[in-house]
Design an enzyme around this catalytic site. Structure first.
Site, PDB file in Angstrom:
ATOM      1  N   ASP A   1       0.851  -1.182   0.000  1.00  0.00           N
ATOM      2  CA  ASP A   1       0.000   0.000   0.000  1.00  0.00           C
ATOM      3  C   ASP A   1       0.892   1.240   0.000  1.00  0.00           C
ATOM      4  OD1 ASP A   1      -2.093  -1.743   0.296  1.00  0.00           O
ATOM      5  OD2 ASP A   1      -2.498  -1.245   2.385  1.00  0.00           O
TER       6      ASP A   1
ATOM      7  N   ASP B   1       1.339   4.621   2.073  1.00  0.00           N
ATOM      8  CA  ASP B   1       0.948   5.295   3.317  1.00  0.00           C
ATOM      9  C   ASP B   1       1.298   6.772   3.221  1.00  0.00           C
ATOM     10  OD1 ASP B   1       0.036   3.020   4.975  1.00  0.00           O
ATOM     11  OD2 ASP B   1       2.092   2.343   4.709  1.00  0.00           O
TER      12      ASP B   1
END
Length: 198
Positions: free
Chosen positions: A126, A128
Site C-alpha cells: 500500500d 501510506d
C-alpha cells in the site's frame, strides 16, 4: 520536537532492551533509521519503532532524544523520485498533483525506502500518506478526496494528523458517527477528531 512518522538516525544497539530480537539489533547496527511511534515515553526519550526486512518484523523501543543525529519528516519525502517501478510509487506520482495544495507527506514502507534507498516496498505494498489537518476537514470534502485516492495505482492509506492525534481518512469519510483517533495515550472513539480527548 519530533512527531509520529518522523524517521530518526542515531540509535545504537546499546539503546535496545536486552530481549530485542536479533533482526532489530542487525537493523540498528546497519545504521537504519527508526520511526517515531505515537506513544508515551519518559522525559528525554522518544518512542520509536525498528523495522526489519519482513512485514512482521516491527519492534517497539525508546531512543534518547540526545542520540538523534538526523531527522527526516514525511513532508521532505514527497518530491523524492525513485527509479523503481512499483504500484505504490506509481500511485505517489499520480497523487502529487492531487495533494499539491495541502501539507502532506509519505510514511510507511514508501517513506522508509525514499529516505534510505533500502528496498522496503513490493508489488502488493500500500501507499501510506499523512495529511496535516490543523483545521477540521468537512466529511463531504473527505469523501471527495478519498474518491480521488481510490483511483490511484494501489491502495492508499492516508492518515489525517489533527492537533490531537490521527484518524484514517477512509474512516472519517465513512458513515460511522464516531471514529478512531490514535493518540499518544492510546486509541479513542470520538465524534470530532479536532476536539481534545478527555
Amino acid at each position: 520536537m519530533v512527531n509520529a512518522h518522523d524517521l530518526l538516525w542515531g540509535m545504537s544497539p546499546t539503546h535496545l532492551p536486552i530481549d530485542a530480537p536479533a533482526w532489530a539489533v542487525d537493523a540498528i547496527s546497519a545504521g537504519h533509521p527508526v520511526v517515531v511511534r505515537r506513544a508515551l515515553a519518559e522525559p528525554g526519550q522518544v518512542a520509536v519503532g525498528v523495522r526489519g526486512r519482513l512485514r512482521e518484523q516491527r519492534f517497539a523501543a525508546v531512543m534518547p532524544i540526545a542520540a538523534v543525529r538526523r531527522r527526516v519528516v514525511p513532508e521532505a519525502l514527497r518530491a523524492v523520485i525513485s527509479t523503481r517501478d512499483l504500484p505504490a510509487l506509481q500511485a505517489l506520482q499520480q497523487l502529487r498533483p492531487v495533494l499539491a495544495q495541502t501539507s502532506w507527506g509519505v510514511s510507511g514502507s514508501a517513506g522508509f525506502e525514499l529516505a534510505t534507498g533500502i528496498e522496503a516496498l513490493h508489488a502488493e505494498s500500500d501507499l501510506d500518506l499523512i495529511l496535516r489537518a490543523p483545521e477540521p476537514l468537512d466529511r463531504n470534502d473527505a469523501r471527495a478526496l478519498l474518491e480521488r485516492l481510490d483511483k490511484a495505482a494501489c491502495s492508499v492509506d492516508l492518515q489525517l494528523q489533527t492537533p490531537f492525534g490521527a484518524v484514517a481518512l477512509r474512516e472519517w469519510a465513512g458513515p460511522s458517527r464516531r471514529v478512531l483517533l490514535k493518540t499518544t495515550s492510546g486509541a479513542h472513539l470520538v465524534i470530532d477528531p479536532w476536539q481534545v480527548v478527555a
